[in-house]
Write a protein that holds these residues in place. Structure first.
Motif, short mmCIF file in Angstrom:
data_model
loop_
_atom_site.label_atom_id
_atom_site.label_comp_id
_atom_site.label_asym_id
_atom_site.label_seq_id
_atom_site.Cartn_x
_atom_site.Cartn_y
_atom_site.Cartn_z
N LEU A 101 0.83 -1.20 0.00
CA LEU A 101 0.00 0.00 0.00
C LEU A 101 0.87 1.25 0.00
CD1 LEU A 101 -2.52 -1.04 2.81
CD2 LEU A 101 -2.81 -1.36 0.34
N LYS A 102 0.37 2.30 -0.68
CA LYS A 102 0.92 3.64 -0.53
C LYS A 102 -0.03 4.41 0.37
CE LYS A 102 3.35 4.13 -4.94
NZ LYS A 102 3.44 4.88 -6.21
N MET A 103 0.54 5.13 1.34
CA MET A 103 -0.33 5.76 2.33
C MET A 103 0.38 6.94 3.00
SD MET A 103 0.05 2.81 5.25
CE MET A 103 0.53 1.62 4.01
N GLN A 128 -7.01 2.55 6.13
CA GLN A 128 -6.31 1.50 5.40
C GLN A 128 -5.81 0.45 6.38
OE1 GLN A 128 -3.64 4.27 3.08
NE2 GLN A 128 -4.10 2.85 1.42
N VAL A 138 9.37 -0.63 5.20
CA VAL A 138 8.61 0.32 4.39
C VAL A 138 9.59 1.26 3.70
CG1 VAL A 138 6.50 0.27 5.78
CG2 VAL A 138 8.33 1.89 6.36
N GLU A 139 9.10 1.93 2.67
CA GLU A 139 9.89 2.95 1.99
C GLU A 139 9.18 4.29 2.10
OE1 GLU A 139 12.09 0.28 -1.46
OE2 GLU A 139 10.39 1.55 -2.03
N LEU A 141 8.50 7.85 0.57
CA LEU A 141 8.49 8.40 -0.77
C LEU A 141 8.79 9.89 -0.67
CD1 LEU A 141 5.20 6.64 -1.96
CD2 LEU A 141 7.54 5.76 -2.01
N ARG A 147 13.53 7.26 -2.72
CA ARG A 147 12.94 6.42 -1.68
C ARG A 147 13.99 6.10 -0.63
NH1 ARG A 147 8.51 2.71 -3.30
NH2 ARG A 147 7.48 3.59 -5.12
N SER A 149 14.47 3.38 2.77
CA SER A 149 13.89 2.16 3.36
C SER A 149 14.26 2.03 4.83
CB SER A 149 14.40 0.93 2.60
OG SER A 149 14.14 1.03 1.22
N ARG A 192 4.81 10.35 3.27
CA ARG A 192 4.19 9.28 2.49
C ARG A 192 5.09 8.07 2.50
NH1 ARG A 192 -0.17 9.65 -0.09
NH2 ARG A 192 0.36 8.02 -1.57
N MET A 193 4.50 6.89 2.58
CA MET A 193 5.29 5.67 2.59
C MET A 193 4.56 4.57 1.83
SD MET A 193 4.92 4.17 6.49
CE MET A 193 3.38 3.45 7.06
N GLU A 194 5.33 3.53 1.50
CA GLU A 194 4.79 2.37 0.79
C GLU A 194 5.38 1.11 1.40
OE1 GLU A 194 4.15 0.82 -3.83
OE2 GLU A 194 5.79 2.19 -3.38
#
Length: 345
Positions: A101-103, A128, A138-139, A141, A147, A149, A192-194
């Motif tokens: 997920l991107k969130m 979410q 997680v990464e 953004l 990115r 990590s 923001r992270m993914e």
């Protein structure tokens, strides 16, 4: 146009789009392949090309040498198929189970347990359902598309209320992200992270475990320990945490308490350069060599190693060559910085 890739010996097949890497396609389709950095730096995704043709994007020679490439080895994170391909790779059961997920995420708290280490608690969005395995990462953004990590340091059953993930961030002077963390980042800021990413997590079984960490490589190891405690696991485990000086063992008291509360867990801190004012009476030297001194026969063990690439590489080499550790029983997450990637260190 797309190509078909078959993974052996599992027989799983999936499509790879034009100009897509094997690993990116596998992650997109929930296929469990081993990987770490996704950037051609760590070598965790190294696999054997059995048939077909690929081209490699930029990668480090320490992750895949010219001789290895000539022998048919590939990095799935950098390999783009030019034909249908067959690849020999270990399947990772359970990987791909949780959606990526991107969130947005909000800074709940920032603490500084050491001068160059920040512990962030990042609130998860209520709308979410972010799920992960202890040991994954997680990464973040960044606005320029870059990115960064970081591994979760808390197990998924220990996110608290409101739900939040814990991240341990070491300051890299001049670092695009860490300079911000150590200067202007404050509570309530939104990032923001993914995720989740990574194939580093506990495998099922009853073999005794070595949990090996250097520096902030302790973060995912901490999550594994929390997972073991929450599950009531009886597997014997010993935590070896290596640092330069005592202050760098930034959660030393936490590790001592965990070992006191978990009958199956021992804790062995190791300092490579103890200072006179540390008043250190514990172990010193290289942390992976402390493991070898205590456990010269690792044939029946599993090793979970996290931290600096030099430590992880040395441990994998020496444990398999000198201590009888089966290659498939070594699981690692090398913390490769952007500077490491640029210099090939």
């Amino acid at each position: 146009m797309s190509f078909n890739v078959t993974i052996q010996p599992s027989g799983r097949s999936f499509d790879v789009a034009r100009d897509e890497t094997v690993l990116a396609a596998a992650i997109r389709q929930g296929i469990g392949l081993p990987y770490g950095c996704r950037d051609g730096a760590c070598g965790s995704c190294k696999s054997k090309l059995l048939g077909g043709r690929v081209i490699h994007g930029a990668h480090q020679s320490k992750a895949l040498s010219e001789a290895e490439e000539a022998a048919g080895l590939i990095l799935t994170c950098c390999a783009t198929p030019q034909t249908d391909c067959s690849v020999e790779a270990r399947s990772v059961p359970g990987l791909g189970e949780f959606p990526i997920l991107k969130m947005p995420t909000r800074v709940l708290a920032i603490s500084r347990p050491a001068a160059d280490v920040a512990v962030l608690r990042m609130q998860l969005p209520a709308n979410q359902s972010f799920q992960y395995r202890a040991g994954q990462y997680v990464e973040f953004l960044l606005r320029d598309g870059a990115r960064r990590s970081y591994s979760m340091a808390n197990a998924p059953g220990n996110v608290g209320e409101p739900p939040a993930i814990e991240l341990h961030i070491r300051h890299m002077p001049g670092g695009k992200f860490t300079d911000v963390v150590f200067s202007t980042l404050k509570e309530k800021d939104i990032l923001r992270m993914e995720g989740p990413f990574g194939s580093f997590f506990l495998r099922e079984g009853d073999k005794p475990m070595v949990l090996l960490a250097s520096g902030t490589g302790f973060a995912p190891i901490k999550a594994l320990i929390e997972q073991l405690k929450a599950s009531g696991s009886q597997r014997p485990a010993v935590l070896y945490w290596g640092a330069r000086r005592k202050a760098d063992l930034y959660m030393h008291d936490w590790a001592l308490q965990a070992a006191a509360e978990m009958p199956g867990l021992r804790y062995v801190p190791v300092l490579s350069e103890p200072a006179a004012d540390d008043a250190w009476s514990g172990r010193s030297g290289l942390v992976h060599q402390a493991v070898m001194a205590d456990l010269p026969d690792l044939a029946g063990h599993e090793v979970y190693a996290c931290g600096a690439p030099l430590m992880v590489d040395a441990a994998q080499r020496d444990f398999t060559a000198q201590c009888g550790l089966p290659a498939e029983a070594f699981f690692a997450d090398a913390f490769t910085s952007e500077l490491d990637k640029q210099t090939g260190a």
